[in-house]
Design a protein around this motif. Structure first.
Motif, PDB file in Angstrom:
ATOM      1  N   ARG A  81      26.071  40.169  44.185  1.00 43.36           N
ATOM      2  CA  ARG A  81      26.601  40.199  42.820  1.00 43.36           C
ATOM      3  C   ARG A  81      26.917  41.641  42.415  1.00 43.36           C
ATOM      4  NH1 ARG A  81      25.454  40.594  37.411  1.00 43.36           N
ATOM      5  NH2 ARG A  81      26.392  38.973  36.092  1.00 43.36           N
ATOM      6  N   SER A  82      25.997  42.577  42.690  1.00 37.45           N
ATOM      7  CA  SER A  82      26.229  43.968  42.319  1.00 37.45           C
ATOM      8  C   SER A  82      27.362  44.582  43.144  1.00 37.45           C
ATOM      9  CB  SER A  82      24.953  44.785  42.489  1.00 37.45           C
ATOM     10  OG  SER A  82      24.524  44.799  43.828  1.00 37.45           O
ATOM     11  N   MET A  83      27.555  44.065  44.343  1.00 37.70           N
ATOM     12  CA  MET A  83      28.638  44.551  45.200  1.00 37.70           C
ATOM     13  C   MET A  83      30.001  44.079  44.689  1.00 37.70           C
ATOM     14  SD  MET A  83      28.858  43.965  49.336  1.00 37.70           S
ATOM     15  CE  MET A  83      27.268  44.722  49.634  1.00 37.70           C
ATOM     16  N   LEU A  84      30.084  42.814  44.304  1.00 37.22           N
ATOM     17  CA  LEU A  84      31.375  42.218  43.964  1.00 37.22           C
ATOM     18  C   LEU A  84      31.789  42.413  42.515  1.00 37.22           C
ATOM     19  CD1 LEU A  84      31.244  38.799  45.854  1.00 37.22           C
ATOM     20  CD2 LEU A  84      32.225  40.963  46.605  1.00 37.22           C
ATOM     21  N   LEU A  85      30.824  42.478  41.601  1.00 39.92           N
ATOM     22  CA  LEU A  85      31.173  42.501  40.180  1.00 39.92           C
ATOM     23  C   LEU A  85      32.121  43.640  39.817  1.00 39.92           C
ATOM     24  CD1 LEU A  85      30.872  41.250  37.397  1.00 39.92           C
ATOM     25  CD2 LEU A  85      28.755  42.559  37.088  1.00 39.92           C
ATOM     26  N   PRO A  86      31.887  44.896  40.258  1.00 38.97           N
ATOM     27  CA  PRO A  86      32.837  45.957  39.898  1.00 38.97           C
ATOM     28  C   PRO A  86      34.249  45.703  40.425  1.00 38.97           C
ATOM     29  CG  PRO A  86      30.794  46.905  40.731  1.00 38.97           C
ATOM     30  CD  PRO A  86      30.738  45.436  41.008  1.00 38.97           C
ATOM     31  N   VAL A  87      34.360  45.141  41.634  1.00 40.54           N
ATOM     32  CA  VAL A  87      35.680  44.879  42.212  1.00 40.54           C
ATOM     33  C   VAL A  87      36.409  43.810  41.413  1.00 40.54           C
ATOM     34  CG1 VAL A  87      36.883  44.004  44.245  1.00 40.54           C
ATOM     35  CG2 VAL A  87      34.999  45.606  44.514  1.00 40.54           C
ATOM     36  N   LEU A  88      35.710  42.741  41.058  1.00 43.83           N
ATOM     37  CA  LEU A  88      36.331  41.684  40.259  1.00 43.83           C
ATOM     38  C   LEU A  88      36.722  42.216  38.885  1.00 43.83           C
ATOM     39  CD1 LEU A  88      33.971  38.681  41.150  1.00 43.83           C
ATOM     40  CD2 LEU A  88      35.958  39.565  42.398  1.00 43.83           C
ATOM     41  N   LEU A  96      43.189  36.583  45.425  1.00 40.32           N
ATOM     42  CA  LEU A  96      42.131  37.015  44.505  1.00 40.32           C
ATOM     43  C   LEU A  96      42.714  37.612  43.233  1.00 40.32           C
ATOM     44  CD1 LEU A  96      39.734  38.638  47.131  1.00 40.32           C
ATOM     45  CD2 LEU A  96      39.349  36.498  45.889  1.00 40.32           C
ATOM     46  N   LEU A  97      43.773  38.401  43.370  1.00 38.01           N
ATOM     47  CA  LEU A  97      44.407  38.987  42.189  1.00 38.01           C
ATOM     48  C   LEU A  97      45.002  37.910  41.287  1.00 38.01           C
ATOM     49  CD1 LEU A  97      46.002  42.102  43.885  1.00 38.01           C
ATOM     50  CD2 LEU A  97      44.467  42.171  41.915  1.00 38.01           C
ATOM     51  N   HIS A  98      45.538  36.854  41.887  1.00 36.33           N
ATOM     52  CA  HIS A  98      46.052  35.748  41.087  1.00 36.33           C
ATOM     53  C   HIS A  98      44.932  35.127  40.237  1.00 36.33           C
ATOM     54  CE1 HIS A  98      48.275  32.193  39.888  1.00 36.33           C
ATOM     55  NE2 HIS A  98      47.280  31.446  40.355  1.00 36.33           N
ATOM     56  N   LEU A  99      43.763  34.956  40.843  1.00 35.59           N
ATOM     57  CA  LEU A  99      42.641  34.358  40.113  1.00 35.59           C
ATOM     58  C   LEU A  99      42.221  35.210  38.919  1.00 35.59           C
ATOM     59  CD1 LEU A  99      40.258  33.094  42.957  1.00 35.59           C
ATOM     60  CD2 LEU A  99      41.399  31.682  41.241  1.00 35.59           C
ATOM     61  N   PHE A 100      42.089  36.525  39.122  1.00 32.34           N
ATOM     62  CA  PHE A 100      41.494  37.370  38.086  1.00 32.34           C
ATOM     63  C   PHE A 100      42.520  38.070  37.209  1.00 32.34           C
ATOM     64  CE2 PHE A 100      38.281  36.794  41.299  1.00 32.34           C
ATOM     65  CZ  PHE A 100      37.185  36.443  40.530  1.00 32.34           C
ATOM     66  N   GLN A 101      43.747  38.198  37.677  1.00 31.16           N
ATOM     67  CA  GLN A 101      44.777  38.835  36.873  1.00 31.16           C
ATOM     68  C   GLN A 101      45.626  37.799  36.140  1.00 31.16           C
ATOM     69  OE1 GLN A 101      46.619  41.935  35.076  1.00 31.16           O
ATOM     70  NE2 GLN A 101      44.910  42.178  36.496  1.00 31.16           N
ATOM     71  N   ASP A 102      45.971  36.711  36.821  1.00 34.05           N
ATOM     72  CA  ASP A 102      46.862  35.707  36.210  1.00 34.05           C
ATOM     73  C   ASP A 102      46.096  34.547  35.578  1.00 34.05           C
ATOM     74  OD1 ASP A 102      48.967  37.250  37.183  1.00 34.05           O
ATOM     75  OD2 ASP A 102      49.102  36.113  39.045  1.00 34.05           O
ATOM     76  N   MET A 139      37.649  45.294  38.237  1.00 28.99           N
ATOM     77  CA  MET A 139      38.868  46.089  38.389  1.00 28.99           C
ATOM     78  C   MET A 139      40.099  45.188  38.435  1.00 28.99           C
ATOM     79  SD  MET A 139      37.674  49.067  38.345  1.00 28.99           S
ATOM     80  CE  MET A 139      35.914  49.242  38.078  1.00 28.99           C
ATOM     81  N   MET A 140      39.973  44.032  39.096  1.00 31.18           N
ATOM     82  CA  MET A 140      41.130  43.151  39.258  1.00 31.18           C
ATOM     83  C   MET A 140      41.516  42.436  37.967  1.00 31.18           C
ATOM     84  SD  MET A 140      40.920  41.501  43.079  1.00 31.18           S
ATOM     85  CE  MET A 140      39.263  40.856  43.011  1.00 31.18           C
ATOM     86  N   MET A 141      40.634  42.428  36.968  1.00 31.07           N
ATOM     87  CA  MET A 141      40.962  41.750  35.705  1.00 31.07           C
ATOM     88  C   MET A 141      41.528  42.710  34.657  1.00 31.07           C
ATOM     89  SD  MET A 141      37.236  41.173  33.853  1.00 31.07           S
ATOM     90  CE  MET A 141      37.909  40.958  32.211  1.00 31.07           C
ATOM     91  N   GLN A 142      41.620  44.011  34.982  1.00 26.36           N
ATOM     92  CA  GLN A 142      42.053  44.997  34.003  1.00 26.36           C
ATOM     93  C   GLN A 142      43.515  44.811  33.602  1.00 26.36           C
ATOM     94  OE1 GLN A 142      39.987  47.306  32.490  1.00 26.36           O
ATOM     95  NE2 GLN A 142      38.463  46.082  33.596  1.00 26.36           N
ATOM     96  N   LEU A 191      46.131  48.474  43.590  1.00 26.79           N
ATOM     97  CA  LEU A 191      46.660  47.191  44.070  1.00 26.79           C
ATOM     98  C   LEU A 191      46.999  46.285  42.897  1.00 26.79           C
ATOM     99  CD1 LEU A 191      44.402  45.961  47.022  1.00 26.79           C
ATOM    100  CD2 LEU A 191      46.461  47.348  47.099  1.00 26.79           C
ATOM    101  N   THR A 192      46.115  46.270  41.911  1.00 28.07           N
ATOM    102  CA  THR A 192      46.330  45.433  40.733  1.00 28.07           C
ATOM    103  C   THR A 192      47.596  45.842  40.005  1.00 28.07           C
ATOM    104  OG1 THR A 192      43.924  45.171  40.514  1.00 28.07           O
ATOM    105  CG2 THR A 192      45.255  44.588  38.607  1.00 28.07           C
ATOM    106  N   GLY A 193      47.795  47.167  39.864  1.00 27.60           N
ATOM    107  CA  GLY A 193      49.012  47.653  39.212  1.00 27.60           C
ATOM    108  C   GLY A 193      50.263  47.248  39.965  1.00 27.60           C
ATOM    109  N   GLY A 194      50.245  47.410  41.285  1.00 18.78           N
ATOM    110  CA  GLY A 194      51.403  47.023  42.086  1.00 18.78           C
ATOM    111  C   GLY A 194      51.644  45.531  42.052  1.00 18.78           C
ATOM    112  N   TYR A 195      50.570  44.741  42.088  1.00 18.81           N
ATOM    113  CA  TYR A 195      50.696  43.274  42.062  1.00 18.81           C
ATOM    114  C   TYR A 195      51.322  42.815  40.752  1.00 18.81           C
ATOM    115  CZ  TYR A 195      49.164  38.414  41.516  1.00 18.81           C
ATOM    116  OH  TYR A 195      49.117  37.056  41.277  1.00 18.81           O
TER     117      TYR A 195
END
Length: 467
Positions: free
Chosen positions: A148-155, A103-109, A157-160, A181-185
C-alpha cells in the motif's frame, strides 16, 4: 512555447545542483513560459520557496506526498474491473512492466479513488496471489502495508490534474516520471526526460542502507523504482544525460539509444574565472560546497579531515551549504564535537560562494552518488583544484574525458573510503604551486566544455526539435 518542468524534491524548495540548474535555465530562457509541476514531501512546505521565481514562471502546481495519505476512501463500490485492468494491476504489484495506459485510464479518466482501490476485493485478490508466491512466510499485514505504501504515491500521481503545456520535461524518473507520463497521456504532447543522476541507482543505494525497509521487502522496493524508471525511459520522446557513462547506464536500463543524447551542465564561467587566489597565510583552507544530506556523506568527510588534522596542523575545513536533513545535520555537528574539531571545521551555512571562494585553497566533494556537480565546475572555473570521490562525472571533470588533453585538475578517492579521502586531501595540501597548476588546468577545461550559454543553446534546440 510553454514548457512544463516536472521536479521531485528539489526546485523551488531547496538549493543545490538540480535547483541551481533549473533556476538558471528558466532565467536564461526569458522568451518561453514555464509551468512548474513539483513534488514535495510535506504539504506544510506549500509556497515555502527557497528561490524567488523568475517572471516567466506562469504557474506552479504543487503535489505533496503526504497528501496521498489523507485521501479518504469513498463509499461507492468500485466498478468491476476488466481483465486487462486486472492484468495491469498484477504487473504493477509484481513490478513487471505494467500497461501504464490502462492504469492511467483508470485513475485519470475514470477518476478511481486510490484509497478505495487499495481496499477493493480486486486489489486484495491480486495481493493474496503475490503473498502466496513471493512472501509465504511474511505476515499478510506486513505485505499489505508495504504494498500500500509503495503504490499509493504512484496512484496519487496518476490522478493529478494536468497543467497545460506544449511539452512535459521531467528532471528525473521516479514519481516525477509518472507525472510526466500522465501529462503526455492526457494532452498528447511530447514528454522529455533529463537525468542529472541515475535515480533508480540512487534509490537502490538508499534502500540497501535503510532501516525503514524490512529486509524481506528490500528487493521489491528496489525493483519498484527500476520499474518507474523503465516507464519513462520507454515513453519519453527524447532522453538526455550529462555525460557519456550516464547515457550508457540509461541504455543498459532499457532506454532506446536512438532517443538518447548528452547535454553537459554549464556554469557562468565569467562569474568565477577572475576570482583572485587566496594569499598565503600559513593555513590551507578546504571547502565543501554541499547540501548537508546523507547522500553527500558529510560524516566520511569529517572523519577523513580528522585523519588529515592528525598529520597537519595547518588545515581548516569550511562546509558551505544549507541543511537538507535536520537529524543528519545534528549528527554531523555532534561528530565534529566528539572528534574535537570544533576549532577546525566551520559550518558556514548558505553563503555567496563567489565571495567565499576568495578564502579557499581547494575544494572537496565526498558524495556517494553524483551526476555532473556544478560545485566542482565552479571551483575549477575559479582555479581551485578539487578532491572528489570517484562518482558520476567527477573523473572526467578532474582528469578529462575523450579528446580532452588539458591534464589533471584534482585527485579522486573511492566513495565512503575515509583513508583514501584523507590521503587525497594530504596530497593536495603539499604544494601551493601544484595546486595553482591544477587550478589553471581546471579553468581551461571549464572554459572549453562547460559554458552556460552552450548548455542553454542545446536545450533550446531540444525543445524546438520536439514541438
Amino acid at each position: 512555447m510553454r514548457i512544463c518542468l516536472i521536479l521531485e524534491g528539489s526546485y523551488p524548495y531547496t538549493h543545490g545542483g538540480v535547483s541551481s540548474w533549473t533556476h538558471q535555465m528558466i532565467s536564461a530562457m526569458k522568451e518561453h513560459e514555464f509551468v512548474l509541476w513539483v513534488i514535495g514531501p510535506r504539504a506544510k512546505d506549500k509556497g515555502n520557496y527557497y528561490y524567488e521565481l523568475p517572471k516567466n514562471v506562469v504557474k506552479v502546481k504543487e503535489v505533496f506526498l503526504d497528501d496521498a495519505l489523507r485521501i479518504k476512501p469513498d463509499r461507492k463500490k468500485l466498478p468491476s474491473m476488466k481483465e486487462e485492468e486486472k492484468e495491469a494491476l498484477k504487473a504493477l504489484l509484481d513490478c513487471e512492466h505494467p500497461n501504464w495506459e490502462v492504469l492511467l485510464h483508470l485513475f485519470q479518466d475514470e477518476h478511481i479513488n486510490p484509497s478505495s482501490f487499495l481496499m477493493s476485493q480486486e486489489f486484495l485478490d491480486v495481493l493474496q496471489m503475490l503473498c502466496n508466491t513471493k512472501y509465504p512466510y511474511v505476515p499478510f499485514a506486513s505485505t499489505f502495508h508495504t504494498m500500500r505504501s509503495m503504490l499509493l504515491p504512484v496512484l496519487y500521481m496518476m490522478m493529478q490534474k494536468v497543467p497545460k503545456a506544449d511539452v512535459y520535461h521531467t528532471i528525473c524518473t521516479g514519481y516525477a516520471g509518472i507525472m510526466a507520463l500522465t501529462g503526455g497521456y492526457k494532452t498528447g504532447k511530447p514528454v522529455l526526460l533529463t537525468e542529472h543522476g541515475i535515480y533508480s541507482r540512487e534509490r537502490e543505494e538508499e534502500i540497501i542502507r535503510a532501516n525503514w525497509v524490512q529486509p524481506a521487502f528490500k528487493r521489491q522496493w528496489i525493483k519498484f523504482f527500476y520499474m518507474l524508471s523503465d516507464a519513462i525511459y520507454t515513453r519519453a520522446i527524447k532522453i538526455t544525460s550529462l555525460f557519456d557513462r550516464a547515457m550508457k547506464t540509461q541504455i543498459e536500463l532499457g532506454a532506446d539509444p536512438s532517443k538518447c543524447s548528452i547535454i553537459p551542465n554549464g556554469i557562468r564561467y565569467e562569474n568565477f574565472c577572475n576570482i583572485p587566489l587566496k594569499p598565503e597565510d600559513g593555513k590551507i583552507d578546504i571547502a565543501a560546497v554541499v547540501r548537508i544530506a546523507q547522500i553527500k556523506d558529510i560524516k566520511s568527510l569529517i572523519y577523513a579531515f580528522h585523519e588529515l588534522r592528525s598529520k597537519r596542523n595547518d588545515v581548516r575545513l569550511h562546509i558551505l551549504g544549507g541543511v537538507d536533513e535536520d537529524e543528519y545535520n545534528e549528527e554531523c555537528i555532534n561528530l565534529v564535537d566528539t572528534l574535537g574539531l570544533k576549532q577546525d571545521i566551520i559550518f558556514a551555512g548558505q553563503v555567496n560562494v563567489m565571495e567565499y571562494m576568495k578564502k579557499i585553497d581547494f575544494t572537496i566533494l565526498t558524495s556517494i552518488s553524483e551526476g555532473q556537480p556544478l560545485s566542482v565546475l565552479e571551483s575549477l572555473a575559479a582555479r581551485r583544484p578539487c578532491v572528489t570521490t570517484d562518482v558520476g562525472c567527477c573523473r572526467d571533470l578532474l582528469e578529462g574525458g575523450p579528446g580532452d588533453q588539458f591534464g589533471v585538475a584534482g585527485f579522486l578517492a573511492p566513495p565512503m573510503h575515509r583513508e583514501g579521502i584523507a590521503h587525497a586531501m594530504d596530497r593536495m595540501c603539499r604544494s601551493s604551486s601544484e595546486r595553482e597548476k591544477m587550478g589553471e588546468i581546471g579553468r581551461q577545461r571549464v572554459e572549453a566544455y562547460f559554458r552556460h550559454e552552450e548548455m542553454i543553446k542545446l536545450y533550446e534546440e531540444l525543445y524546438r526539435s520536439v514541438i
